[in-house]
Write a protein that holds these residues in place. Structure first.
Motif, short mmCIF file in Angstrom:
data_model
loop_
_atom_site.label_atom_id
_atom_site.label_comp_id
_atom_site.label_asym_id
_atom_site.label_seq_id
_atom_site.Cartn_x
_atom_site.Cartn_y
_atom_site.Cartn_z
N ALA A 61 0.82 -1.21 0.00
CA ALA A 61 0.00 0.00 0.00
C ALA A 61 0.86 1.26 0.00
O ALA A 61 0.37 2.36 0.23
N GLN A 62 2.16 1.11 -0.25
CA GLN A 62 3.12 2.22 -0.29
C GLN A 62 3.32 2.89 1.07
O GLN A 62 3.68 4.06 1.14
N ARG A 63 3.08 2.15 2.14
CA ARG A 63 3.31 2.67 3.49
C ARG A 63 4.67 2.22 3.98
O ARG A 63 5.05 1.05 3.80
N PRO A 64 5.41 3.11 4.63
CA PRO A 64 6.71 2.72 5.19
C PRO A 64 6.51 1.90 6.47
O PRO A 64 5.65 2.20 7.29
N GLU A 65 7.30 0.84 6.60
CA GLU A 65 7.24 0.00 7.80
C GLU A 65 8.64 -0.23 8.34
O GLU A 65 9.61 -0.28 7.58
N VAL A 66 8.71 -0.37 9.65
CA VAL A 66 9.96 -0.73 10.34
C VAL A 66 9.66 -1.97 11.17
O VAL A 66 8.70 -1.99 11.94
N ARG A 67 10.46 -3.00 10.97
CA ARG A 67 10.31 -4.27 11.69
C ARG A 67 8.88 -4.85 11.62
O ARG A 67 8.29 -5.17 12.65
#
Length: 153
Positions: free
Chosen positions: A50-56
């Protein structure tokens, strides 16, 4: 005696009321000190479908178009400016007899993200641009032991 106790109680309450704000104010960080060093690079992110940035993330869809390959149960042991490493499971649809009626099979993997680059669309965001899977106990038919995917940068 009762008057003395009442005066003592009032005095103690007043002292406590005055001390509470002082304790809070003295515990607050100084306005002239920035707790975040300015020389630190922002943590790289993984961009999801969905073009969202994620961390871990705990899960990540590899096959965005049809969802037939998904990483689950991700446990990250490293996430820094150079690379990220996790263990988890690659749930892959065997598409037998076809993908709509197929079965998802679970394969343990080691996941590595690397090649962090500043995003072309968002100059303030660093993104991992390569994802590698190493199958540690079996793998889908036709897959090599290590599979590498480019990620949007």
């Amino acid at each position: 005696m009762v008057g003395h106790l009442a005066r003592t109680a009032v005095t103690l309450c007043a002292a406590a009321a005055l001390a509470a704000p002082l304790g809070t104010a003295s515990a607050a960080p100084s306005a002239d000190r920035d707790p975040t060093p300015r020389h630190r690079t922002p943590q790289p992110v993984l961009i999801d479908c969905a073009q969202r940035p994620e961390v871990r993330p705990e899960a990540f869809i590899i096959a965005c178009g049809d969802g037939n390959s998904v990483l689950t149960s991700l446990q990250w042991s490293r996430w820094d400016a150079r690379a990220a490493v996790a263990t988890g499971v690659n749930d892959v649809n065997d598409c037998d007899p076809d993908c709509a009626a197929g079965t998802f099979l679970a394969y343990p993997v080691t996941v590595r993200l690397d090649r962090a680059r500043v995003a072309e669309q968002d100059a303030g965001q660093t993104r991992f641009t390569r994802l590698s899977l190493t199958y540690t106990d079996g793998r889908p038919d036709g897959y090599p032991a290590v599979v590498t995917y480019p990620l949007p940068g």
